[in-house]
Design a protein around this motif. Structure first.
Motif, PDB file in Angstrom:
ATOM      1  N   CYS A   7      60.764  73.733  56.763  1.00 38.50           N
ATOM      2  CA  CYS A   7      59.547  74.544  56.751  1.00 38.50           C
ATOM      3  C   CYS A   7      60.178  75.707  55.665  1.00 38.50           C
ATOM      4  O   CYS A   7      61.018  76.456  55.774  1.00 38.50           O
ATOM      5  N   LYS A   8      59.017  76.289  54.695  1.00 43.84           N
ATOM      6  CA  LYS A   8      59.289  77.257  53.865  1.00 43.84           C
ATOM      7  C   LYS A   8      59.280  78.359  54.374  1.00 43.84           C
ATOM      8  O   LYS A   8      59.584  79.420  53.930  1.00 43.84           O
ATOM      9  N   ILE A  14      60.898  69.788  59.858  1.00 38.97           N
ATOM     10  CA  ILE A  14      59.587  69.284  60.195  1.00 38.97           C
ATOM     11  C   ILE A  14      59.665  67.926  59.502  1.00 38.97           C
ATOM     12  O   ILE A  14      60.477  67.505  58.639  1.00 38.97           O
ATOM     13  N   PRO A  15      58.667  67.012  59.771  1.00 37.48           N
ATOM     14  CA  PRO A  15      58.735  65.789  59.171  1.00 37.48           C
ATOM     15  C   PRO A  15      58.358  65.863  57.814  1.00 37.48           C
ATOM     16  O   PRO A  15      57.472  66.880  57.332  1.00 37.48           O
ATOM     17  N   LYS A  16      58.676  65.035  56.942  1.00 38.70           N
ATOM     18  CA  LYS A  16      58.556  65.356  55.522  1.00 38.70           C
ATOM     19  C   LYS A  16      57.072  65.331  55.036  1.00 38.70           C
ATOM     20  O   LYS A  16      56.519  66.006  54.268  1.00 38.70           O
ATOM     21  N   LYS A  19      51.751  68.433  56.655  1.00 38.81           N
ATOM     22  CA  LYS A  19      51.074  69.432  55.885  1.00 38.81           C
ATOM     23  C   LYS A  19      51.110  70.956  56.350  1.00 38.81           C
ATOM     24  O   LYS A  19      51.074  71.845  55.652  1.00 38.81           O
ATOM     25  N   ILE A  20      51.331  71.036  57.668  1.00 37.51           N
ATOM     26  CA  ILE A  20      51.182  72.235  58.502  1.00 37.51           C
ATOM     27  C   ILE A  20      52.331  72.078  59.236  1.00 37.51           C
ATOM     28  O   ILE A  20      52.713  70.992  60.085  1.00 37.51           O
ATOM     29  N   CYS A  21      53.196  73.236  59.296  1.00 35.50           N
ATOM     30  CA  CYS A  21      54.302  73.368  60.226  1.00 35.50           C
ATOM     31  C   CYS A  21      53.881  73.141  61.762  1.00 35.50           C
ATOM     32  O   CYS A  21      53.161  74.038  62.210  1.00 35.50           O
ATOM     33  N   LYS A  27      50.685  76.632  56.557  1.00 34.23           N
ATOM     34  CA  LYS A  27      50.405  75.333  55.629  1.00 34.23           C
ATOM     35  C   LYS A  27      51.519  75.225  54.697  1.00 34.23           C
ATOM     36  O   LYS A  27      51.951  76.003  53.927  1.00 34.23           O
ATOM     37  N   GLN A  28      52.244  73.859  54.400  1.00 36.54           N
ATOM     38  CA  GLN A  28      53.292  73.841  53.693  1.00 36.54           C
ATOM     39  C   GLN A  28      52.673  73.423  52.277  1.00 36.54           C
ATOM     40  O   GLN A  28      51.822  72.490  52.066  1.00 36.54           O
ATOM     41  N   LYS A  29      53.160  74.389  51.081  1.00 33.25           N
ATOM     42  CA  LYS A  29      52.688  74.142  49.663  1.00 33.25           C
ATOM     43  C   LYS A  29      53.376  72.966  49.243  1.00 33.25           C
ATOM     44  O   LYS A  29      54.613  73.146  49.243  1.00 33.25           O
TER      45      LYS A  29
END
Length: 191
Positions: A7-8, A14-16, A19-21, A27-29
């Motif tokens: 996670c950024k 987290i799973p590859k 879209k959300i941690c 939200k993962q960009k």
């Protein structure tokens, strides 16, 4: 085995495909945002670099300004002759207008054909431009930079010295509070 990424924001695994941690709920960009930003920057640079010269002549006079009419040739390949009305002003008037309200000065002068009276200041050693001032008591930081377009203009300027009275006729291509006025010279007149 499921592929993972970090996670950024919270730096947990987290799973590859997430879209959300699941931990911090942010939200993962993906790289899409970076790709779009790069494309926008490239398009802007291309638009700025490919601006080219304007072959149309637009003339609008402000109320109360004196003007003269002269013939000018366009810079495009057709080189059609047309009449242009120049707005008469001094370097001091341009400086005062810019210092009073840069936005209004830009609206008033940018894109206009000006006949500017003043005194020769800077003469570029490469013959690309000159600048004008309002005289010995001109302590203004406002610059009027005039770009030389042909050998005829260079020949007139070669016979002048710093401090000589001149009149520049040309199109105002840019106005800015830091760089002042940019003028494409149509004619140089030694006074």
């Amino acid at each position: 085995m499921e592929e993972k990424k970090i996670c950024k924001y919270c730096k947990t695994e987290i799973p590859k495909e997430a879209k959300i941690c699941p931990n911090c709920r942010k939200k993962q960009k993906g790289p899409l945002g970076i790709i779009i930003a790069v494309i926008v920057v490239v398009v802007l640079i291309g638009a700025i670099a490919g601006g080219g010269s304007d072959s149309k002549s637009e003339t609008t006079l402000s109320e109360g300004n004196a003007s003269t009419t002269v013939e000018k040739t366009n810079t495009d390949e057709a080189k059609a002759e047309e009449n242009i009305e120049y707005i008469s002003c001094s370097k001091q008037e341009l400086s005062d207008a810019l210092q009073a309200n840069a936005m209004k000065a830009s609206e008033t002068y940018k894109g206009q054909y000006l006949e500017i009276s003043g005194y020769l200041d800077t003469i570029d050693s490469n013959g690309k431009y000159i600048s004008i001032n309002a005289g010995e008591d001109d302590w203004s930081l406002v610059n009027v930079q005039c770009y030389i377009k042909n050998d005829e203009q260079k020949a007139v300027i070669m016979e002048l010295s710093k401090g000589d009275a001149i009149v520049i006729k040309g199109k105002c291509t840019d106005v800015g509070e830091l760089l002042g006025y940019s003028i494409d010279i149509d004619e140089v007149i030694a006074e």
